[in-house]
Design an enzyme around this catalytic site. Structure first.
Site, short mmCIF file in Angstrom:
data_model
loop_
_atom_site.label_atom_id
_atom_site.label_comp_id
_atom_site.label_asym_id
_atom_site.label_seq_id
_atom_site.Cartn_x
_atom_site.Cartn_y
_atom_site.Cartn_z
N ARG A 158 33.79 39.30 42.71
CA ARG A 158 34.76 38.29 42.67
C ARG A 158 35.76 38.50 41.47
NH1 ARG A 158 33.23 38.73 46.76
NH2 ARG A 158 32.29 37.44 48.05
C1 FAD Z 1 38.15 27.02 52.70
C2 FAD Z 1 38.01 28.03 51.74
C3 FAD Z 1 37.06 29.20 51.89
C4 FAD Z 1 37.07 30.56 51.12
N1 FAD Z 1 36.26 31.35 51.21
C5 FAD Z 1 36.38 32.56 50.42
C6 FAD Z 1 35.22 33.36 50.71
O1 FAD Z 1 34.54 33.50 51.45
N2 FAD Z 1 35.34 34.50 49.98
C7 FAD Z 1 36.34 34.75 49.05
O2 FAD Z 1 36.21 35.68 48.29
N3 FAD Z 1 37.39 33.88 48.84
C8 FAD Z 1 37.37 32.76 49.33
N4 FAD Z 1 38.09 31.78 49.27
C9 FAD Z 1 39.19 31.87 48.07
C10 FAD Z 1 40.50 32.55 48.54
O3 FAD Z 1 40.71 32.30 50.20
C11 FAD Z 1 40.80 33.94 48.36
O4 FAD Z 1 40.49 34.12 46.70
C12 FAD Z 1 41.96 34.66 48.58
O5 FAD Z 1 41.93 35.75 48.52
C13 FAD Z 1 43.29 33.75 48.12
O6 FAD Z 1 44.28 34.22 48.79
P1 FAD Z 1 45.86 33.35 48.59
O7 FAD Z 1 46.73 34.31 49.46
O8 FAD Z 1 45.56 32.08 48.99
O9 FAD Z 1 45.88 33.43 47.33
P2 FAD Z 1 46.42 32.41 46.10
O10 FAD Z 1 45.73 31.27 45.98
O11 FAD Z 1 47.93 32.14 46.42
O12 FAD Z 1 46.49 33.23 44.74
C14 FAD Z 1 45.27 33.44 44.09
C15 FAD Z 1 45.60 34.29 42.86
O13 FAD Z 1 45.81 35.58 43.31
C16 FAD Z 1 47.33 35.64 42.60
N5 FAD Z 1 48.11 36.42 43.60
C17 FAD Z 1 48.53 35.87 44.88
N6 FAD Z 1 49.16 36.68 45.57
C18 FAD Z 1 49.35 37.82 44.69
C19 FAD Z 1 50.12 39.19 44.85
N7 FAD Z 1 50.83 39.47 45.95
N8 FAD Z 1 50.34 39.82 43.54
C20 FAD Z 1 49.57 39.40 42.53
N9 FAD Z 1 48.89 38.27 42.45
C21 FAD Z 1 48.84 37.54 43.59
C22 FAD Z 1 47.81 34.19 42.39
O14 FAD Z 1 48.79 34.21 41.16
C23 FAD Z 1 46.33 33.52 41.89
O15 FAD Z 1 46.28 33.94 40.59
C24 FAD Z 1 38.20 30.48 50.16
C25 FAD Z 1 39.07 29.59 49.81
C26 FAD Z 1 39.18 28.41 50.55
C27 FAD Z 1 40.09 27.29 50.30
#
Ligand code: FAD
Length: 212
Positions: A158
């Site tokens: 992670r």
């Molecule tokens: C209900 C729920 C369940 C989840 N289950 C899991 C799971 O099973 N496993 C898991 O690993 N995670 C899980 N997560 C966490 C989350 O889904 C992951 O971390 C996911 O990869 C975040 O994607 P996002 O596009 O929403 O990123 P964001 O929340 O928009 O951003 C997350 C981080 O990444 C950075 N970022 C985003 N896009 C970029 C880009 N293009 N370039 C550089 N930096 C960037 C942002 O600045 C921030 O620091 C869960 C979250 C929720 C709410």
């Protein structure tokens, strides 16, 4: 008043940013870069961020570029490249529909393909680092667009090189090496039991999927 960050984050928190830009057209990237200040905060789906109540003084850049392309990889594999804004679940669905295996357990993870490498998103023993071969990112420190290998991403559980350096890189696309399999299929998320919740309503236990 600007766009509320709360409207772009899962936790529904955050006052306005000075400027909020949704980036959908990759051909505009060079022009956009020229406008971005050092106070740019990159977001994907907003599922893993805590936006400040005070909003953000600077630009919030929502990566919403879409597109998936495939090429032949070595030894019968297929290389799939997804733009940063491609929803991870749709990328999984696309690969499974094409009989490709390697990321099917990631189907229930909210968010975008571009954010997945940041925390090395994973579930049930499968993580994006297992199949990612390269990614393209803009390095805002050197003002160069670079292609990083899996090793250069320094993935851990992670985590990755991107996590401790927020704001340095904007990930533009990711390339995964997948394996053709006749029985590639996502795990049946709809039949999972609901997570048990704490009194605040926040899940404190995510159930494992039923055996196949
Ligand atoms: C209900 C729920 C369940 C989840 N289950 C899991 C799971 O099973 N496993 C898991 O690993 N995670 C899980 N997560 C966490 C989350 O889904 C992951 O971390 C996911 O990869 C975040 O994607 P996002 O596009 O929403 O990123 P964001 O929340 O928009 O951003 C997350 C981080 O990444 C950075 N970022 C985003 N896009 C970029 C880009 N293009 N370039 C550089 N930096 C960037 C942002 O600045 C921030 O620091 C869960 C979250 C929720 C709410």
């Amino acid at each position: 008043m600007g766009d509320l960050l709360a409207d772009h984050t899962t936790l529904r928190l955050g006052d306005p940013a000075d400027r909020l830009h949704t980036h959908t057209d990759p051909t505009t990237w060079p022009d956009l870069l020229a406008e971005l200040s050092s106070r740019t905060w990159v977001l994907g789906g907003g599922s893993n961020v805590l936006a400040p109540d005070a909003g953000h003084r600077g630009t919030v850049l929502i990566m919403a570029t879409r597109g998936i392309t495939t090429t032949h990889g070595p030894r019968g594999t297929v290389e799939v490249t997804a733009r940063a804004g491609e929803p991870l679940a749709e990328l999984v669905a696309h690969t499974v529909a094409h009989g490709l295996s390697g990321i099917e357990y990631l189907t229930g993870i909210p968010g975008t393909a571009g954010a997945a490498p940041v925390q090395n998103a994973g579930a049930y023993g499968q993580e994006i680092a297992h199949t990612l071969t390269t990614l393209t990112a803009h390095d805002h420190h050197t003002a160069r667009t670079v292609r990083l290998t899996r090793e250069q991403c320094r993935f851990g559980y992670r985590t990755s090189r991107f996590k401790p350096e927020p704001g340095r890189f904007t990930i533009l696309d990711v390339t995964l090496r997948l394996t053709p399999r006749a029985n590639a299929a996502p795990i049946p998320t709809r039949t999972w039991p609901k997570p048990s919740t704490s009194p605040s309503g926040r899940p404190h236990h995510w159930p494992k999927p039923p055996p196949a």
